[in-house]
Design a protein around this motif. Structure first.
Motif, PDB file in Angstrom:
ATOM      1  N   HIS A 236       0.821  -1.204   0.000  1.00 37.93           N
ATOM      2  CA  HIS A 236       0.000   0.000   0.000  1.00 37.93           C
ATOM      3  C   HIS A 236       0.857   1.257   0.000  1.00 37.93           C
ATOM      4  O   HIS A 236       0.742   2.103  -0.862  1.00 37.93           O
ATOM      5  CB  HIS A 236      -0.972   0.015   1.185  1.00 37.93           C
TER       6      HIS A 236
ATOM      7  N   GLU B 258       1.149   4.212  -2.643  1.00 43.14           N
ATOM      8  CA  GLU B 258       1.165   5.569  -2.085  1.00 43.14           C
ATOM      9  C   GLU B 258       2.459   5.919  -1.368  1.00 43.14           C
ATOM     10  O   GLU B 258       2.537   6.922  -0.662  1.00 43.14           O
ATOM     11  CB  GLU B 258      -0.023   5.731  -1.120  1.00 43.14           C
TER      12      GLU B 258
ATOM     13  N   HIS C 183      -7.408  -1.859  -4.570  1.00 40.36           N
ATOM     14  CA  HIS C 183      -6.054  -1.667  -5.093  1.00 40.36           C
ATOM     15  C   HIS C 183      -5.616  -2.867  -5.931  1.00 40.36           C
ATOM     16  O   HIS C 183      -5.048  -2.704  -7.012  1.00 40.36           O
ATOM     17  CB  HIS C 183      -5.065  -1.440  -3.945  1.00 40.36           C
TER      18      HIS C 183
END
Ligand code: CO
Length: 236
Positions: free
Chosen positions: A147, A178, A210
Motif C-alpha cells: 500500500h 502511495e 487496489h
C-alpha cells in the motif's frame, strides 16, 4: 477469579465480501483456534468502511473503542490486541491512541506488532512469499504491490525490497501505491533484468480495490497495463 481472556483483532477493514471472508475472518478464526477459550472480537479502524457496510449490508463492525466497551461490558479486563496491519503506520497509531485512553479501565492490555515491524519479520515474510512462489524461476520477476504511506513507517517497504535482494532474490521487487518505492523504480529494475514474465501480486492483507483495479485492472494506468505497455508479459 477465573477471568476470560479477551483478544481484539484489529483490521483496517474491507467492503469486498470475498476478501472479508478470505483475508480477515480467516485470520480471526486462526487466532480463535489458537486460543479456544478466549473471547475474540473484531474491530476495524476504517470508519468509512464501517459506514459503508452498515449502509449497504446492514452489517455492523465495531470501531476499536466500541469493541473495548464490549469487553468491559462482559467483564473482560485481560486484553490482547493483535492488529492485522502490515506496517506501523497511521491506522496502527490511531489504534494505539485509542488503547492508551482505555489503559486504566483494563487490568492489562498487551499489544501485538504489525506484520513488518523489524528485520526478523521481513525475513519471515520473504521466506513465506518465496515459499509460496517457489516455482518462480530466475527468468521471471515477481512484483508485489504494497500500500505505502506518507507515514515514516513506509521505510518498511524499501527495507523489505532490499532484504529480498540480499537474500538472493534479485527478481523479487516491492513497489507501493502511495509510498516508496513506486512502480517507476521497479520498472527501471525490470528494464535491466528483462524478465520473460512479470507476476504481479498484492502485498496487502486484503485483495480489494487496489489489487482488483490499480494492480490487475484493464484501465490504462493499472500496473498490469503500464508493464504491458513497457513490453512485458504480465500475469496477476
Ligand atoms: Co488505499
Amino acid at each position: 477469579m477465573n477471568q476470560k481472556q479477551g483478544i481484539l483483532v484489529v483490521s483496517f477493514g474491507t467492503s469486498y465480501r470475498e476478501a472479508f471472508e478470505k483475508n480477515i475472518v480467516s485470520v480471526e478464526r486462526e487466532i480463535q483456534n489458537a486460543y479456544p477459550s478466549a473471547c475474540v472480537r473484531r474491530a476495524f479502524t476504517s470508519r468509512m468502511i464501517i459506514k459503508k457496510l452498515a449502509a449497504r449490508d446492514q452489517f455492523h463492525v465495531d470501531t476499536v473503542s466500541e469493541a473495548l466497551e464490549g469487553f468491559l461490558n462482559d467483564g473482560c479486563t485481560e486484553l490482547l490486541v493483535q492488529p492485522t496491519h502490515i506496517i506501523n503506520g497511521n491506522e496502527n497509531d490511531s489504534m494505539l491512541e485509542t488503547l492508551c485512553a482505555y489503559r486504566s479501565r483494563f487490568t492489562n492490555i498487551r499489544v501485538g506488532a504489525p506484520l513488518l515491524s523489524g528485520k526478523e519479520d521481513c525475513q519471515q515474510v520473504i521466506d513465506a512469499l518465496t515459499g509460496h512462489y517457489d516455482g518462480l524461476g530466475s527468468q521471471n520477476a515477481l512484483v508485489f504491490m504494497g500500500h505505502g504511506t506518507t507515514h515514516h513507517a513506509d521505510f518498511a517497504y524499501p527495507a523489505l525490497d532490499y532484504m529480498c535482494k540480499a537474500s538472493g532474490h534479485a527478481n523479487i521487487h516491492i513497489a507501493t501505491v502511495e509510498g516508496y518505492p513506486t512502480l517507476e523504480e521497479v520498472k527501471a529494475s525490470l528494464r535491466i533484468q528483462k524478465p520473460k514474465q512479470v507476476i504481479l501480486a498484492p502485498l496487502m492483507l486484503v485483495a480489494g480495490d487496489h489489487a482488483a483495479n490499480d494492480m490487475a485492472g484493464d484501465n490504462d494506468d493499472s500496473w498490469k497495463s503500464q508493464l504491458e505497455h513497457e513490453g512485458f508479459s504480465v500475469s496477476c
